[in-house]
Enzyme design. Structure first.
Site, PDB file in Angstrom:
ATOM      1  N   GLY A   1      57.119  25.434  30.990  1.00  0.00           N
ATOM      2  CA  GLY A   1      57.169  24.257  32.222  1.00  0.00           C
ATOM      3  C   GLY A   1      58.245  24.302  32.860  1.00  0.00           C
TER       4      GLY A   1
ATOM      5  N   ARG B   1      53.248  30.905  30.920  1.00  0.00           N
ATOM      6  CA  ARG B   1      53.559  30.532  29.574  1.00  0.00           C
ATOM      7  C   ARG B   1      53.212  31.767  28.452  1.00  0.00           C
ATOM      8  NH1 ARG B   1      55.139  25.675  28.107  1.00  0.00           N
ATOM      9  NH2 ARG B   1      54.459  23.870  29.183  1.00  0.00           N
TER      10      ARG B   1
ATOM     11  N   ASP C   1      62.798  26.370  23.733  1.00  0.00           N
ATOM     12  CA  ASP C   1      62.925  26.809  22.059  1.00  0.00           C
ATOM     13  C   ASP C   1      62.028  28.153  22.045  1.00  0.00           C
ATOM     14  OD1 ASP C   1      60.873  25.141  22.211  1.00  0.00           O
ATOM     15  OD2 ASP C   1      61.330  24.590  20.168  1.00  0.00           O
ATOM     16  N   ASP C   2      60.833  28.226  22.250  1.00  0.00           N
ATOM     17  CA  ASP C   2      59.914  29.288  21.877  1.00  0.00           C
ATOM     18  C   ASP C   2      60.553  30.453  22.701  1.00  0.00           C
ATOM     19  OD1 ASP C   2      58.325  28.086  19.833  1.00  0.00           O
ATOM     20  OD2 ASP C   2      56.989  27.387  21.318  1.00  0.00           O
TER      21      ASP C   2
ATOM     22  N   LYS D   1      66.429  25.679  28.895  1.00  0.00           N
ATOM     23  CA  LYS D   1      65.541  24.741  29.828  1.00  0.00           C
ATOM     24  C   LYS D   1      64.611  23.927  29.148  1.00  0.00           C
ATOM     25  CE  LYS D   1      61.676  25.563  30.340  1.00  0.00           C
ATOM     26  NZ  LYS D   1      60.292  25.699  30.287  1.00  0.00           N
ATOM     27  N   THR D   2      64.237  22.690  29.528  1.00  0.00           N
ATOM     28  CA  THR D   2      63.023  21.666  29.276  1.00  0.00           C
ATOM     29  C   THR D   2      63.584  20.487  29.456  1.00  0.00           C
ATOM     30  OG1 THR D   2      61.381  21.303  27.933  1.00  0.00           O
ATOM     31  CG2 THR D   2      63.482  21.675  26.729  1.00  0.00           C
ATOM     32  N   ILE D   3      62.403  19.865  30.255  1.00  0.00           N
ATOM     33  CA  ILE D   3      62.710  18.444  30.460  1.00  0.00           C
ATOM     34  C   ILE D   3      62.644  17.665  29.218  1.00  0.00           C
ATOM     35  CG2 ILE D   3      61.799  18.335  32.948  1.00  0.00           C
ATOM     36  CD1 ILE D   3      59.211  17.094  31.546  1.00  0.00           C
ATOM     37  N   ASP D   4      61.981  18.253  28.280  1.00  0.00           N
ATOM     38  CA  ASP D   4      61.631  17.508  26.779  1.00  0.00           C
ATOM     39  C   ASP D   4      63.172  17.343  26.030  1.00  0.00           C
ATOM     40  OD1 ASP D   4      59.211  18.117  27.629  1.00  0.00           O
ATOM     41  OD2 ASP D   4      58.642  19.499  25.850  1.00  0.00           O
TER      42      ASP D   4
ATOM     43  N   TYR E   1      49.984  -8.415  34.166  1.00  0.00           N
ATOM     44  CA  TYR E   1      49.597  -7.111  33.596  1.00  0.00           C
ATOM     45  C   TYR E   1      50.613  -6.496  32.433  1.00  0.00           C
ATOM     46  CZ  TYR E   1      46.437  -6.376  37.322  1.00  0.00           C
ATOM     47  OH  TYR E   1      45.484  -6.386  38.416  1.00  0.00           O
TER      48      TYR E   1
ATOM     49  N   MET F   1      55.806  12.157  29.175  1.00  0.00           N
ATOM     50  CA  MET F   1      56.218  13.572  28.734  1.00  0.00           C
ATOM     51  C   MET F   1      57.075  13.824  27.722  1.00  0.00           C
ATOM     52  SD  MET F   1      55.277  16.534  31.224  1.00  0.00           S
ATOM     53  CE  MET F   1      53.720  17.152  31.584  1.00  0.00           C
TER      54      MET F   1
ATOM     55  N   ARG G   1      56.362  16.331  25.148  1.00  0.00           N
ATOM     56  CA  ARG G   1      55.847  16.917  23.962  1.00  0.00           C
ATOM     57  C   ARG G   1      55.947  16.264  22.553  1.00  0.00           C
ATOM     58  NH1 ARG G   1      53.864  22.120  24.461  1.00  0.00           N
ATOM     59  NH2 ARG G   1      55.048  22.893  26.289  1.00  0.00           N
TER      60      ARG G   1
ATOM     61  N   TYR H   1      54.323  15.172  35.178  1.00  0.00           N
ATOM     62  CA  TYR H   1      54.424  16.341  36.035  1.00  0.00           C
ATOM     63  C   TYR H   1      55.155  15.792  37.463  1.00  0.00           C
ATOM     64  CZ  TYR H   1      50.947  18.541  33.222  1.00  0.00           C
ATOM     65  OH  TYR H   1      50.309  18.869  32.421  1.00  0.00           O
ATOM     66  N   GLU H   2      55.259  14.515  37.793  1.00  0.00           N
ATOM     67  CA  GLU H   2      56.025  14.251  38.940  1.00  0.00           C
ATOM     68  C   GLU H   2      57.619  14.124  38.852  1.00  0.00           C
ATOM     69  OE1 GLU H   2      53.710  12.487  36.668  1.00  0.00           O
ATOM     70  OE2 GLU H   2      53.159  11.006  37.994  1.00  0.00           O
TER      71      GLU H   2
HETATM   72  P1  FBP Z   1      58.434  23.380  28.200  1.00  0.00           P
HETATM   73  O1  FBP Z   1      58.560  22.921  26.792  1.00  0.00           O
HETATM   74  O2  FBP Z   1      58.022  24.792  28.423  1.00  0.00           O
HETATM   75  O3  FBP Z   1      59.564  23.080  29.029  1.00  0.00           O
HETATM   76  O4  FBP Z   1      57.280  22.276  28.640  1.00  0.00           O
HETATM   77  C1  FBP Z   1      57.717  20.806  28.995  1.00  0.00           C
HETATM   78  C2  FBP Z   1      56.267  20.256  29.183  1.00  0.00           C
HETATM   79  O5  FBP Z   1      56.415  19.619  30.134  1.00  0.00           O
HETATM   80  C3  FBP Z   1      56.006  19.010  28.191  1.00  0.00           C
HETATM   81  O6  FBP Z   1      56.686  17.912  28.187  1.00  0.00           O
HETATM   82  C4  FBP Z   1      54.284  19.028  28.298  1.00  0.00           C
HETATM   83  O7  FBP Z   1      53.777  18.582  27.089  1.00  0.00           O
HETATM   84  C5  FBP Z   1      54.016  20.475  28.692  1.00  0.00           C
HETATM   85  O8  FBP Z   1      55.154  20.919  29.363  1.00  0.00           O
HETATM   86  C6  FBP Z   1      52.744  20.299  29.568  1.00  0.00           C
HETATM   87  O9  FBP Z   1      52.389  21.785  29.663  1.00  0.00           O
HETATM   88  P2  FBP Z   1      51.513  22.268  30.984  1.00  0.00           P
HETATM   89  O10 FBP Z   1      52.510  22.231  32.131  1.00  0.00           O
HETATM   90  O11 FBP Z   1      51.138  23.677  30.579  1.00  0.00           O
HETATM   91  O12 FBP Z   1      50.441  21.432  31.311  1.00  0.00           O
END
Ligand code: FBP
Length: 546
Positions: free
Chosen positions: A77, A141, A171-172, A198-201, A239, A246, A248, A419-420
């Site tokens: 991602g 991926r 990690d993967d 790398k990962t926003i997570d 509301y 996001m 994961r 995604y944004e």
């Molecule tokens: P990575 O672990 O590859 O950095 O991906 C992060 C992520 O944005 C997750 O937060 C999310 O669940 C996933 O990618 C969404 O995957 P895709 O871009 O394939 O829809």
């Protein structure tokens, strides 16, 4: 290509480097390392790359380096700052020898296997400095794990005379980078492999890797919009906003955004699992907070929900595991008419899971049966947990209304932020951190290292004082069951319930639930006072304050 005014101004930003990387460097070796667990098994699987020492770069004497060709891959991602890793790597190898060359493999690890590449020249790299996205070469991926993939990769590596490969991933992907490093080392191919976190997570972190890049920027983008929603919410006062974030499995993003914006409610999946909460427990917790605010005349509020939540609710986890097996072994499922799918699944599931499945709203039940990702996981970003929860909270409140336990109104809005945030222009933190990670990778290569992850530490201090070096990837590994087999993998970092960020949140959440204590962080600032532009995440600041 038309550029925005910010893009033009931002192109001129020169990311800061740690003091040690500003001139010639030398390697200072630390202690030999061990894997975090399963030492014997990991050592056996990685005889050539296990036990290597930690590395730190310190100022050294200028020496001559031969020109080198390096390959780079963006994996998984998108995360803000990937382009700066590449520009740091490019500048690093050019600083060693101006005839060095950088090749980018297109659309992720698949580009290496399919020999799909481009040379990244100065003109190209300059176009992407300090920009978000992975579009310079694209990402993908594809998992690099089979010997035939390694051999196909080796063909193009040899053809381009590449000395080292830098894999920028989570990690993967870094686990696979380590397997690849070991494979090329065992075969004495003379190809080094270096990883970048790398990962926003935010779930690739440990003692030596303070944070994965992109987490800082993505959380700031989400916090900006959550803040905007909170202001809207506090203006109209009609509301409840259910906001899925996001991340994961791990709840780092939701927790960080909660610390930045002080919503009324934030669910942390790791806590839900630790407390063995059922879906109904989570729904009751939210409904109670809604009812408490309603009793004070406040029929509005905000709820943050981590996207991986359903997999942490023990009963849902069991249901998903049975669904995974059921769908993997019954390929005919796809042929069944949509209207008949739900009944078909209920007829095949165990009694306990069938009852839970039958209680789920139609939309979520369908989403749980969508195609799995390449690793066999449910694609959590496709499950509308925010709608599931608000629907169930609505039902519970209606029931409480009849019983006289709820006196207010409940009207919900839904949002999903993911995604944004992944391709936003990197914050100063990520711009500097990523550039330093890339530059460090070039120094690891020049010093003959393989199987290392580029590491930049002490990042809550000014960049001058950052510590650059390398961590053997085997150090981060343990054995885990994947697809029914024990495999060496980098340990995923989930939210620690005894960690400083969660504790800070837990100490304040009851107050945030009843009061309207919203904070409005506003957009990321790239120019201006340092306290506005250069703050790290609250998570990192709290973790480092220990
Ligand atoms: P990575 O672990 O590859 O950095 O991906 C992060 C992520 O944005 C997750 O937060 C999310 O669940 C996933 O990618 C969404 O995957 P895709 O871009 O394939 O829809």
């Amino acid at each position: 290509m038309t550029k925005s005014a910010l893009q033009i101004a931002r192109a001129a930003y020169q990311p800061k480097l740690p003091k040690a990387l500003k001139g010639a460097v030398k390697v200072q070796e630390g202690e030999a390392t061990q894997s975090v667990a399963d030492q014997e098994a990991i050592q056996k699987l990685f005889p050539n790359t296990y036990g290597m020492p930690l590395i730190k770069f310190v100022e050294g004497e200028t020496k001559e380096y031969p020109a080198i060709n390096v390959g780079v891959i963006l994996s998984g991602g998108q995360a803000p700052g990937g382009h700066n890793v590449i520009s740091g790597l490019f500048d690093g190898i050019k600083s060693l020898n101006k005839d060095s060359r950088l090749y980018g493999f297109i659309l992720g690890p698949g580009g290496l296997v399919d020999h799909n590449y481009m040379e990244l020249t100065a003109d190209i790299v300059d176009e992407y400095r300090n920009t978000g996205g992975f579009d310079i070469i694209g990402s993908g991926r594809t998992k690099l794990e089979k010997e035939e993939q390694f051999e196909k990769g080796l063909e193009i590596i040899k053809e381009l005379n590449i000395k080292a490969l830098v894999i920028i991933g989570g990690d993967d992907s870094n686990t696979n980078a380590c397997v690849l490093a070991e494979y090329y080392a065992a075969k004495q191919c003379g190809v080094q492999v270096i990883g970048c976190p790398k990962t926003i997570d935010g779930d690739l972190k440990n003692e030596m890797i303070e944070t994965s890049f992109g987490f800082d920027t993505a959380c700031k983008v989400y916090s900006e919009v959550i803040g905007n929603i909170q202001r809207d919410c506090n203006s109209a006062r009609k509301y409840w906003h259910f906001i899925k974030l996001m991340g994961r499995s791990a709840s780092h993003i939701a927790l960080e955004c909660a610390l930045q914006t002080q919503p009324n409610i934030c669910i942390v999946s790791e806590e839900v699992e630790a407390k063995n909460m059922s879906l109904d427990d989570v729904v009751t917790y939210i409904a109670q907070a809604v009812a408490n605010r309603a009793a004070q005349g406040n029929n509005y509020g905000t709820v943050l929900i981590p996207e991986g939540l359903v997999e942490f609710i023990p009963a849902m986890k069991k249901l998903i595991a049975e669904l995974n097996d059921l769908l993997a072994t019954n390929k005919e499922f796809a042929m069944i008419k949509k209207s008949a799918q739900r009944d078909w699944i209920i007829s095949k599931l165990s009694e306990e899971n069938a009852a839970i499945y039958a209680s789920l709203p139609e939309g979520v039940a369908r989403q749980l049966c969508l195609d799995r990702d390449p690793h066999g996981n449910v694609q959590v970003s496709l499950i509308e947990t925010e709608k599931l929860l608000s629907e169930m909270v609505g039902k519970k409140l209606a029931q409480w209304k009849e019983e006289g336990k709820f006196v207010g109104k409940f009207s919900a809005q839904h949002h999903f932020f993911g995604y944004e945030g992944r391709c936003a222009a990197p914050s100063n933190y990520d711009a500097d951190y990523c550039y330093a990670l890339g530059y460090t990778a070039s120094m690891l290569i020049a010093n003959g290292k393989t199987g290392y992850m580029s590491s930049v530490r002490n990042t809550t201090a000014p960049a001058e004082e950052w510590i650059a070096g390398g961590v053997p990837i085997t150090m981060m590994m343990n054995m885990e069951r994947r697809h029914g087999e024990m495999k060496p993998v980098i340990q995923k970092a989930l939210v620690k319930l005894d960690g400083a960020p969660f504790k800070a949140f837990a100490a304040q959440r009851d107050q945030w639930a009843i009061e309207t204590a919203y904070v409005y962080p506003g957009p990321i600032q790239y120019f201006g006072p340092t306290e506005v532009c250069d703050q790290p995440t609250k998570t990192l600041a709290l973790e480092q304050a220990k």
